[in-house]
Design an enzyme around this catalytic site. Structure first.
Site, mmCIF file in Angstrom:
data_model
loop_
_atom_site.group_PDB
_atom_site.id
_atom_site.type_symbol
_atom_site.label_atom_id
_atom_site.label_comp_id
_atom_site.label_asym_id
_atom_site.label_seq_id
_atom_site.Cartn_x
_atom_site.Cartn_y
_atom_site.Cartn_z
ATOM 1 N N LYS A 184 0.833 -1.207 0.000
ATOM 2 C CA LYS A 184 0.000 0.000 0.000
ATOM 3 C C LYS A 184 0.874 1.267 0.000
ATOM 4 C CE LYS A 184 -3.681 -2.431 -0.280
ATOM 5 N NZ LYS A 184 -4.066 -3.439 0.639
HETATM 6 C C1 LIG Z 1 -5.290 -4.446 0.868
HETATM 7 C C2 LIG Z 1 -6.762 -4.323 0.840
HETATM 8 C C3 LIG Z 1 -7.573 -4.767 1.893
HETATM 9 C C4 LIG Z 1 -7.071 -5.579 3.038
HETATM 10 O O1 LIG Z 1 -6.087 -4.996 3.775
HETATM 11 P P1 LIG Z 1 -5.290 -5.832 4.873
HETATM 12 O O2 LIG Z 1 -4.630 -4.740 5.663
HETATM 13 O O3 LIG Z 1 -4.319 -6.704 4.152
HETATM 14 O O4 LIG Z 1 -6.269 -6.602 5.668
HETATM 15 C C5 LIG Z 1 -8.929 -4.516 1.838
HETATM 16 N N1 LIG Z 1 -9.485 -3.901 0.782
HETATM 17 C C6 LIG Z 1 -8.746 -3.475 -0.259
HETATM 18 C C7 LIG Z 1 -9.411 -2.788 -1.405
HETATM 19 C C8 LIG Z 1 -7.368 -3.695 -0.272
HETATM 20 O O5 LIG Z 1 -6.649 -3.293 -1.333
#
Ligand SMILES: *Cc1c(COP(=O)(O)O)cnc(C)c1O
Length: 377
Positions: A184
């Protein structure tokens, strides 16, 4: 695999190493002063009043559902073109995710008219996901939600630092959920955060994050409490000081890193338009200020995406897909009728994600564009 150009990369430096070392040396590892600082910093940056750091964004979404009282027999409208966690969070509560379609080839976000067509007397909430960090049509979505008395939860996993009319995307709605997973825009390794301007929801979420207990270990360590009560069926969705320290350091770099991502995205668009006119470029000229989390392109109809990805791989360039539609996964097919989300199914087959990260150089953008052009030949 050792990629010449990876899909994503992390911006870690001395700040992160020192921040983690300081926590390790302090020997206080579970939530404490550093977590509080991270939450305060995040709140100051996003201008969302209550920020509650948690173990990941999936936990954040789950807590949002529980805090809003969503459960058995309820329906929550979600996009199918998202990561599976968006819909799983609904199912953890016993409620049913109802899949809505995207807008079109230029806007891969959830469509307001599709949301509207799926509202029933069982609908309790809508989860929107700002694809790539590009804003959903929040004004129309909030107006629709008000009319039908629905909650709006924002899956802001792609949208940290993104805004619409100067207001952070995670703050449009009742609860915003952020992810700090390594791919992210900012990372704490695993990690997430729940953000809300509603004090009542915030205190409920704080309780639910840590077993529904009225005091946490930190309070007792500080001498603020000796015992505790358990007032809700809570969870252990806590973050820890090591991750919070990474969060503090990463948040400082976020504005400049997002700025770089926006610049790179524009450079991509200019070059792709000229060099690879066969691909469509969604979100060009889109509303709001994007976090430019990913760089999606849409391939021409009928083109063999796997072959393109193989050719890109052959040149050392990692690509990806965002996303295989959630409703088509085996475990979701078992849940009942396949929803009518034709645009999602069509566009999901044609979407290709190109490398994008804050540390990317313009030469690398040129290489990716040249490789894509060559892959078409
Ligand atoms: C990465 C992501 C998640 C989940 O995030 P985590 O921190 O790995 O649980 C949820 N929704 C979207 C759209 C994502 O890209």
């Amino acid at each position: 695999m050792n990629w010449r150009i990876p899909l994503a990369d992390i911006d870690f430096g001395q700040e992160e190493y020192e921040a983690v070392e300081a926590v390790l040396k302090s020997k206080w590892l579970t939530m404490g002063a550093v977590t509080q600082q991270f939450e305060n910093d995040f709140s100051a940056y996003t201008k969302i009043e209550h920020c509650i750091a948690v173990s990941n964004c999936t936990a954040a979404l789950h807590l949002a559902m529980v805090a809003l009282g969503i459960g058995d027999e309820d329906e929550v409208i979600v996009p199918s073109l998202s990561f599976v966690a968006t819909a799983n969070a609904v199912r953890y509560t016993g409620a049913k995710p109802i899949f809505a379609d995207i807008n079109d080839i230029n806007d891969l976000n959830i469509s307001v008219s599709s949301i509207q067509s799926h509202i029933t007397h069982k609908t309790k909430a809508i989860i929107v996901m700002h694809y790539g960090g590009y804003a959903c049509d929040m004004k129309a979505i909030l107006a629709l939600a008000r009319t039908h008395q629905l909650y709006v939860v924002v899956d802001a996993a792609h949208a940290v630092g993104a805004s619409l009319d100067g207001k952070q995307l995670g703050g449009w709605g009742d609860i915003g959920c952020f992810s700090f997973f390594p791919n992210k825009n900012m990372t704490t390794a695993e990690g997430g955060l729940v953000a809300t301007n509603n004090a009542e929801l915030a205190s409920k979420i704080r309780l639910l994050r840590s077993h529904g207990m009225t005091s946490i270990t930190w309070d007792r360590h500080q001498g603020h409490a000796w015992s505790y009560d358990v007032v809700e069926l809570g969870y252990n969705f806590r973050i820890d000081e090591i991750r919070a320290a990474l969060g503090v350091a990463q948040l400082k770099k976020l504005p400049s890193n997002n700025h770089k991502r926006r610049w790179l995205t524009n450079e991509y668009w200019h070059r792709l338009e000229r060099e690879v006119p066969e691909v469509s470029l969604p979100f060009r000229g889109h509303r709001g200020e994007s976090a430019c989390h990913i760089m999606p392109v849409i391939l021409p109809e009928g083109m063999d995406r796997t072959a393109i990805m193989e050719r890109m791989k052959g040149q050392g360039i990692q690509t990806s897909i965002h996303y295989p539609p959630i409703h088509l996964f085996s475990d979701y097919r078992k849940q009942g009728a396949i929803p009518m989300v034709e645009k999602t199914e069509d566009l999901a087959k044609r979407e290709l994600t190109l490398p994008l990260f804050a540390g990317m150089e313009i030469d690398e953008v040129n290489l990716v564009v040249a490789a894509l052009k060559a892959s078409f030949a």
